[in-house]
Design a protein around this motif. Structure first.
Motif, PDB file in Angstrom:
ATOM      1  N   GLY A 114       3.970  13.025   2.432  1.00 15.08           N
ATOM      2  CA  GLY A 114       5.182  13.810   2.605  1.00 15.08           C
ATOM      3  C   GLY A 114       6.402  12.975   2.898  1.00 15.08           C
ATOM      4  O   GLY A 114       7.422  13.507   3.344  1.00 15.08           O
ATOM      5  N   GLY A 115       6.351  11.695   2.654  1.00 12.39           N
ATOM      6  CA  GLY A 115       7.521  10.856   2.843  1.00 12.39           C
ATOM      7  C   GLY A 115       7.880  10.611   4.285  1.00 12.39           C
ATOM      8  O   GLY A 115       9.007  10.218   4.601  1.00 12.39           O
ATOM      9  N   ASN A 148       8.272   8.698   7.566  1.00  6.62           N
ATOM     10  CA  ASN A 148       8.328   7.284   7.933  1.00  6.62           C
ATOM     11  C   ASN A 148       7.540   7.047   9.212  1.00  6.62           C
ATOM     12  O   ASN A 148       8.093   6.936  10.308  1.00  6.62           O
ATOM     13  N   GLY A 149       6.275   6.987   9.087  1.00 10.05           N
ATOM     14  CA  GLY A 149       5.436   6.771  10.253  1.00 10.05           C
ATOM     15  C   GLY A 149       3.988   6.731   9.842  1.00 10.05           C
ATOM     16  O   GLY A 149       3.645   6.787   8.671  1.00 10.05           O
ATOM     17  N   PHE A 150       3.136   6.651  10.847  1.00  8.32           N
ATOM     18  CA  PHE A 150       1.696   6.645  10.608  1.00  8.32           C
ATOM     19  C   PHE A 150       1.060   7.740  11.445  1.00  8.32           C
ATOM     20  O   PHE A 150       1.630   8.226  12.426  1.00  8.32           O
ATOM     21  N   GLY A 151      -0.135   8.118  11.032  1.00  9.54           N
ATOM     22  CA  GLY A 151      -0.898   9.081  11.799  1.00  9.54           C
ATOM     23  C   GLY A 151      -1.665   8.389  12.905  1.00  9.54           C
ATOM     24  O   GLY A 151      -1.190   7.450  13.534  1.00  9.54           O
ATOM     25  N   SER A 152      -2.887   8.839  13.133  1.00 11.29           N
ATOM     26  CA  SER A 152      -3.694   8.285  14.219  1.00 11.29           C
ATOM     27  C   SER A 152      -3.955   6.797  13.988  1.00 11.29           C
ATOM     28  O   SER A 152      -4.036   6.331  12.851  1.00 11.29           O
ATOM     29  N   THR A 153      -4.067   6.075  15.068  1.00 14.85           N
ATOM     30  CA  THR A 153      -4.293   4.629  15.025  1.00 14.85           C
ATOM     31  C   THR A 153      -5.443   4.298  15.959  1.00 14.85           C
ATOM     32  O   THR A 153      -5.527   4.832  17.070  1.00 14.85           O
ATOM     33  N   ASP A 177      -2.790   5.497   1.794  1.00 14.13           N
ATOM     34  CA  ASP A 177      -3.448   4.287   2.268  1.00 14.13           C
ATOM     35  C   ASP A 177      -3.315   4.124   3.771  1.00 14.13           C
ATOM     36  O   ASP A 177      -2.299   4.511   4.371  1.00 14.13           O
ATOM     37  N   GLU A 178      -4.350   3.551   4.365  1.00 14.56           N
ATOM     38  CA  GLU A 178      -4.285   3.114   5.749  1.00 14.56           C
ATOM     39  C   GLU A 178      -3.884   1.637   5.777  1.00 14.56           C
ATOM     40  O   GLU A 178      -4.194   0.886   4.852  1.00 14.56           O
ATOM     41  N   LEU A 179      -3.208   1.230   6.832  1.00 14.81           N
ATOM     42  CA  LEU A 179      -2.817  -0.161   7.020  1.00 14.81           C
ATOM     43  C   LEU A 179      -3.761  -0.796   8.033  1.00 14.81           C
ATOM     44  O   LEU A 179      -3.941  -0.275   9.138  1.00 14.81           O
ATOM     45  N   VAL A 180      -4.376  -1.920   7.642  1.00 12.31           N
ATOM     46  CA  VAL A 180      -5.277  -2.657   8.527  1.00 12.31           C
ATOM     47  C   VAL A 180      -4.560  -3.920   8.992  1.00 12.31           C
ATOM     48  O   VAL A 180      -4.041  -4.686   8.169  1.00 12.31           O
ATOM     49  N   GLY A 235       0.843  -1.191   0.000  1.00  9.17           N
ATOM     50  CA  GLY A 235       0.000   0.000   0.000  1.00  9.17           C
ATOM     51  C   GLY A 235       0.872   1.232   0.000  1.00  9.17           C
ATOM     52  O   GLY A 235       2.060   1.162   0.356  1.00  9.17           O
ATOM     53  N   ASN A 236       0.317   2.365  -0.370  1.00 12.90           N
ATOM     54  CA  ASN A 236       1.076   3.615  -0.379  1.00 12.90           C
ATOM     55  C   ASN A 236       0.801   4.346   0.928  1.00 12.90           C
ATOM     56  O   ASN A 236      -0.139   5.129   1.041  1.00 12.90           O
ATOM     57  N   PHE A 237       1.621   4.087   1.919  1.00 17.26           N
ATOM     58  CA  PHE A 237       1.376   4.620   3.257  1.00 17.26           C
ATOM     59  C   PHE A 237       1.978   6.004   3.469  1.00 17.26           C
ATOM     60  O   PHE A 237       1.619   6.691   4.427  1.00 17.26           O
ATOM     61  N   ASP A 238       2.929   6.425   2.596  1.00 21.41           N
ATOM     62  CA  ASP A 238       3.606   7.704   2.812  1.00 21.41           C
ATOM     63  C   ASP A 238       3.353   8.714   1.701  1.00 21.41           C
ATOM     64  O   ASP A 238       3.953   9.782   1.683  1.00 21.41           O
ATOM     65  N   GLY A 239       2.471   8.402   0.754  1.00 19.37           N
ATOM     66  CA  GLY A 239       2.034   9.385  -0.220  1.00 19.37           C
ATOM     67  C   GLY A 239       3.000   9.675  -1.350  1.00 19.37           C
ATOM     68  O   GLY A 239       2.785  10.635  -2.093  1.00 19.37           O
ATOM     69  N   ASP A 240       4.057   8.866  -1.532  1.00 18.10           N
ATOM     70  CA  ASP A 240       4.939   9.094  -2.661  1.00 18.10           C
ATOM     71  C   ASP A 240       4.456   8.287  -3.864  1.00 18.10           C
ATOM     72  O   ASP A 240       3.331   7.809  -3.894  1.00 18.10           O
ATOM     73  N   SER A 241       5.311   8.094  -4.866  1.00 11.92           N
ATOM     74  CA  SER A 241       4.869   7.441  -6.100  1.00 11.92           C
ATOM     75  C   SER A 241       5.038   5.929  -6.068  1.00 11.92           C
ATOM     76  O   SER A 241       4.671   5.259  -7.039  1.00 11.92           O
TER      77      SER A 241
END
Length: 529
Positions: A384-385, A387-392, A356-359, A278-284
């Motif tokens: 924005g590249g 290396n992490g996730f937002g709210s969980t 993408d969100e990770l489930v 999945g695209n978790f960090d919004g890059d290409s």
């Protein structure tokens, strides 16, 4: 390849004899399910696609891709315990999409006994235990990767070393011409011991490292890989690239020690038992999430953990990865024995922000004194590249309305996951299987929105729900497998539900039911209105 009617079914069948609804042949609506947000989702069951003989596994693994380049999604359904010349040798059933949806009357069956497919059908190979679709060749059609993790290799025999076979897509559908056989190998210092590696237990395909240009990479779970003398059967993921011909190079083999923040590889971690992209960090580029459900943490056995490797252009560096579990700050829950955090994984953009969100499925999560009720954990992607996730946040079986009232029965909510836009509102939705719940299993569908997923915004289906084919019975395991794709080309995702314990013409033959997604503004979404 052989026609399904001759390869699996005991005799040729007419459409109505295998339960195919006329919803495939003319516009109709057989059920209405109202979501909590008052949207009406109209479903028409596409009937039951059946295979026999099998033993509780048909439909537990499914992959969706456009194998014939006609613009309609197709599906490959694993039947790893299917009998082809030997018990549990396994096979894969392929159905092609069309303007009228999937048609089981023209299904194909592939096995290691099919013409030009490498190797041979042997007892216990479990060909089809895992499947994945993507572009591994240059013709633009999706190709199919099939795992046989119990494949024996070599002389002397290396038992259950495992192998992966790829079938190539073409305008006429999948073909074994040019099929590629990729066995477990002895590279990267495993001292030649790949017996019981179970190479190919999990598969995913995606453009992660951009090493093949327009081609995708194949990510292979090897959950019993022996990485060192002190990490017997710790597991790994093996990533192969395609360039001109399928899978002619290795990007690398990765484990929890491959990047920053990783845990040491330990015996029986089972790294690579589940994998997704999945695209978790919004890059290409896509990113890889893989799990180690049997990871021990602070002397807590089988608590489980998940790692993420972020996609990058070559040369690939091992930095920029994450490792987390239920003891990590911001991740709901606590590490408990035998939770097996990360048993299943999926990715989807549920809030429409482009990331993408990770489930993460935790089907063995306990709730109070009730064991194996289950939970999903959703980690929001960040652009924005970073290396992490937002709210969980987490949704457990009680929140989802799937929990049992008895301390002696299980639910395993989160045992299967699938994402797709089923109501065509431009937000991905999440289907979650709870195959032990109730009287034969259920599926919970959570609808996406600008605010993301919510436990309240859901619908529950079982085989007693009006419009669902069949009758709920203990041992059906409705929801043990899930997949999504647009099989009739109307723009809305359709949902496939595996029912591996379904009794049809043979006991526990297994079945898959098709639910056609609907545009909330269109009554008939099959193109015939």
């Amino acid at each position: 390849m052989q026609p399904l009617g001759f390869a699996i079914l005991t005799r040729p069948r007419h459409l109505w004899q295998i339960g195919l609804s006329l919803c495939l042949l003319a516009p109709c609506i057989s059920a209405q399910i109202t979501a909590a947000n008052n949207r009406l989702m109209l479903i028409g069951p596409g009937g039951i696609i059946q295979a026999a003989p099998a033993t509780r596994d048909f439909g537990s693994a499914m992959a969706v891709g456009d194998f014939d380049c006609d613009g309609f999604d197709d599906v490959a359904i694993g039947n790893p315990n299917g009998f082809v010349r030997a018990a549990n040798s396994g096979q894969v059933v392929v159905l092609y999409g069309s303007r009228l949806g999937l048609n089981p009357a023209v299904a194909e069956a592939w096995s290691q006994s099919s013409a030009n497919v490498p190797s041979a059908s042997e007892e216990g190979d479990r060909f089809g235990q895992s499947v994945a679709a993507g572009k591994l060749s240059a013709d633009g059609c999706d190709d199919l990767a099939i795992g046989a993790p119990e494949e024996d290799l070599g002389d002397p025999v290396r038992r259950s070393a495992g192998a992966v076979t790829t079938l190539l897509g073409s305008p006429s559908g999948l073909t074994a011409t040019g099929a590629f056989f990729l066995p477990a190998d002895t590279e990267d210092g495993d001292n030649g011991i790949d017996e019981f590696d179970r190479f190919g237990s999990a598969l995913a395909i995606g453009n992660v490292f951009s090493v093949g240009g327009s081609f995708d990479e194949l990510i292979i779970g090897v959950p019993r890989d022996k990485l060192s003398f002190f990490a017997s059967r710790s597991g790994s993921i093996d990533i192969r690239r395609a360039s001109g011909s399928p899978l002619n190079g290795r990007v690398g083999r990765f484990s929890q020690e491959s990047g920053s923040g990783g845990e040491s590889n330990e015996e029986n971690d089972q790294i690579g038992r589940a994998v997704t992209v999945g695209n978790f960090d919004g890059d290409s580029l896509l990113d890889i999430a893989f799990s180690a459900p049997n990871e021990d943490l602070n002397f807590i056995s089988d608590a489980g953990a998940v790692s993420v490797i972020y996609g990058s252009a070559p040369p690939f560096t091992q930095g920029g990865s994450l490792f987390f579990h239920q003891g990590t700050d911001g991740v709901p829950g606590v590490n408990e024995a035998e939770d097996e955090f990360g048993s299943t994984l999926a990715a989807g953009d549920f809030d429409g922000d482009g990331d993408d969100e990770l489930v993460i499925g935790v089907p063995l999560e306990s709730i109070g004194d009730r064991g194996s009720q289950g939970m999903i954990v959703v980690r929001n992607g960040r652009s924005g590249g970073i290396n992490g996730f937002g709210s969980t946040f987490a949704i457990d079986a009680v929140d989802a309305g799937a929990a049992t009232a008895s301390a002696t029965t299980t639910t395993v909510f989160g045992k299967a996951l699938a994402t797709g836009d089923f109501n065509l509102d431009r937000f991905d939705d999440l289907a979650v299987g709870a195959p032990d719940a109730g009287n034969g299993g259920l599926v919970v569908l959570f609808y996406g929105s600008a605010a993301g997923l919510s436990a309240a915004n859901r619908a529950l289906w079982d085989q007693n729900t009006p419009g669902v084919v069949g009758v709920a019975n203990l041992g059906d395991f409705f929801g043990a497998g899930l997949a999504a794709g647009d099989f009739n080309g109307d723009g809305a995702s359709d949902l496939l539900v595996g029912i591996p314990g379904e009794d049809n013409t043979a006991t526990f033959a297994g079945a898959v039911q098709v639910f056609y997604g609907r545009n909330k503004d269109i009554i008939f979404a099959n193109g015939l209105e």
